[in-house]
Design a protein around this motif. Structure first.
Motif, PDB file in Angstrom:
ATOM      1  N   GLU A 145      -6.675  -2.778  -7.191  1.00 29.00           N
ATOM      2  CA  GLU A 145      -6.899  -2.200  -5.871  1.00 29.00           C
ATOM      3  C   GLU A 145      -7.621  -3.216  -4.993  1.00 29.00           C
ATOM      4  O   GLU A 145      -8.673  -3.728  -5.358  1.00 29.00           O
ATOM      5  CB  GLU A 145      -7.716  -0.920  -6.004  1.00 29.00           C
ATOM      6  CG  GLU A 145      -7.895  -0.166  -4.702  1.00 29.00           C
ATOM      7  CD  GLU A 145      -8.629   1.150  -4.904  1.00 29.00           C
ATOM      8  OE1 GLU A 145      -9.631   1.376  -4.198  1.00 29.00           O
ATOM      9  OE2 GLU A 145      -8.209   1.932  -5.781  1.00 29.00           O
ATOM     10  N   VAL A 204      -4.080   3.560  -0.500  1.00 32.23           N
ATOM     11  CA  VAL A 204      -4.652   2.533  -1.354  1.00 32.23           C
ATOM     12  C   VAL A 204      -3.859   1.246  -1.172  1.00 32.23           C
ATOM     13  O   VAL A 204      -2.629   1.247  -1.242  1.00 32.23           O
ATOM     14  CB  VAL A 204      -4.621   2.968  -2.833  1.00 32.23           C
ATOM     15  CG1 VAL A 204      -5.121   1.834  -3.726  1.00 32.23           C
ATOM     16  CG2 VAL A 204      -5.481   4.208  -3.025  1.00 32.23           C
ATOM     17  N   ALA A 232      -6.012   9.240   2.347  1.00 34.71           N
ATOM     18  CA  ALA A 232      -6.303   7.873   1.939  1.00 34.71           C
ATOM     19  C   ALA A 232      -5.049   7.132   1.533  1.00 34.71           C
ATOM     20  O   ALA A 232      -4.167   7.684   0.881  1.00 34.71           O
ATOM     21  CB  ALA A 232      -7.309   7.863   0.789  1.00 34.71           C
ATOM     22  N   TYR A 237       0.839  -1.203   0.000  1.00 34.02           N
ATOM     23  CA  TYR A 237       0.000   0.000   0.000  1.00 34.02           C
ATOM     24  C   TYR A 237       0.866   1.241   0.000  1.00 34.02           C
ATOM     25  O   TYR A 237       2.022   1.216   0.379  1.00 34.02           O
ATOM     26  CB  TYR A 237      -1.017  -0.023   1.152  1.00 34.02           C
ATOM     27  CG  TYR A 237      -0.500   0.285   2.536  1.00 34.02           C
ATOM     28  CD1 TYR A 237      -0.567   1.571   3.056  1.00 34.02           C
ATOM     29  CD2 TYR A 237       0.009  -0.720   3.358  1.00 34.02           C
ATOM     30  CE1 TYR A 237      -0.130   1.847   4.339  1.00 34.02           C
ATOM     31  CE2 TYR A 237       0.439  -0.460   4.647  1.00 34.02           C
ATOM     32  CZ  TYR A 237       0.372   0.834   5.122  1.00 34.02           C
ATOM     33  OH  TYR A 237       0.807   1.102   6.389  1.00 34.02           O
ATOM     34  N   THR A 256      -8.654   4.980   5.048  1.00 37.54           N
ATOM     35  CA  THR A 256      -9.041   6.381   4.875  1.00 37.54           C
ATOM     36  C   THR A 256      -9.217   7.083   6.213  1.00 37.54           C
ATOM     37  O   THR A 256      -9.716   6.494   7.181  1.00 37.54           O
ATOM     38  CB  THR A 256     -10.360   6.496   4.089  1.00 37.54           C
ATOM     39  OG1 THR A 256     -11.377   5.749   4.755  1.00 37.54           O
ATOM     40  CG2 THR A 256     -10.202   5.959   2.681  1.00 37.54           C
ATOM     41  N   MET A 306      -8.595  -0.092   1.064  1.00 35.82           N
ATOM     42  CA  MET A 306      -8.259   1.312   1.283  1.00 35.82           C
ATOM     43  C   MET A 306      -8.272   1.610   2.775  1.00 35.82           C
ATOM     44  O   MET A 306      -9.054   1.045   3.534  1.00 35.82           O
ATOM     45  CB  MET A 306      -9.256   2.212   0.551  1.00 35.82           C
ATOM     46  CG  MET A 306      -8.894   3.691   0.581  1.00 35.82           C
ATOM     47  SD  MET A 306      -9.947   4.667  -0.527  1.00 35.82           S
ATOM     48  CE  MET A 306      -9.378   4.084  -2.121  1.00 35.82           C
TER      49      MET A 306
END
Length: 207
Positions: free
Chosen positions: A150, A141, A139, A132, A155, A153
């Motif tokens: 992807e 990813v 954020a 990541y 966030t 996530m």
């Protein structure tokens, strides 16, 4: 949240993670920190998307906590002391996740980059599983190893003007596929604490 049955191979306490694709991490506000500017061990509520509490997390660094809360721990996140920030090439950040405490199930290792913090998520054998990177200000990813898809996530969520202006308490969300290995889900949860934890040695623990 009612405890589901534990699948074979799932560490005890992680059965909650097998049935969800998102967790919300809400840092608790300490009134004394706001009024007097003091710093206490951070505490967090871990919830599912319905707002049901599934874990409670707290930074541990004293003997009393270890004695009182040890039998209730299901996840232990260990972050060794490193130089502050993510831009020092000689001291990459690293975090290890244990479930139950004492049994490593995965690691988060920084891959140094001069501008963008990048990390690799490893399994218990230190084999790369995911990676990541910071995608935007709020954020991160989570990507497959080849970087083509992807997977999830991490966030930061807006906590309101008062919370953001007068406290350092943060709210985060972690999203992952429902069928992702439960141990990798737990390591992704630990990866979030690598972002929000302070630069001193702390061990967030989940009860």
């Amino acid at each position: 949240m009612p405890a589901p049955s534990r699948p074979i191979g799932c560490p005890p306490g992680l059965e909650y993670l097998t049935q969800i694709d998102q967790v919300l991490i809400h840092q608790q506000i300490e009134l004394a920190e706001v009024i007097f500017g003091l710093q206490f061990n951070n505490k967090y509520e871990i919830k599912n998307s319905l707002g049901q509490k599934i874990f409670f997390a707290a930074e541990e660094n004293d003997f009393c906590n270890r004695c009182c809360c040890g039998p209730l721990q299901v996840i232990e996140v260990r972050r060794p002391l490193r130089c502050g920030g993510f831009c020092c090439p000689c001291c990459p950040q690293e975090l290890e996740v244990h479930a139950p405490p004492g049994t490593p199930i995965g690691y988060v290792v920084q891959n140094w980059h001069p501008f963008i913090p990048k990390f690799t998520i490893q399994n218990e054998n230190r084999e790369p599983v995911l990676k990541y990177r910071v995608h935007a200000v709020v954020a991160d990813v989570v990507l497959s190893l080849d970087g083509n898809s992807e997977v999830g996530m991490i966030t930061k969520q807006w906590g309101g003007i008062l919370r953001e202006a007068y406290t350092n308490a943060d709210n985060f969300g972690v999203q992952f596929p429902m069928d992702l290995d439960v141990k990798v889900k737990a390591v992704m949860l630990g990866a979030c604490f690598l972002i929000v934890s302070s630069n001193c040695y702390v061990i967030p623990q989940f009860f």
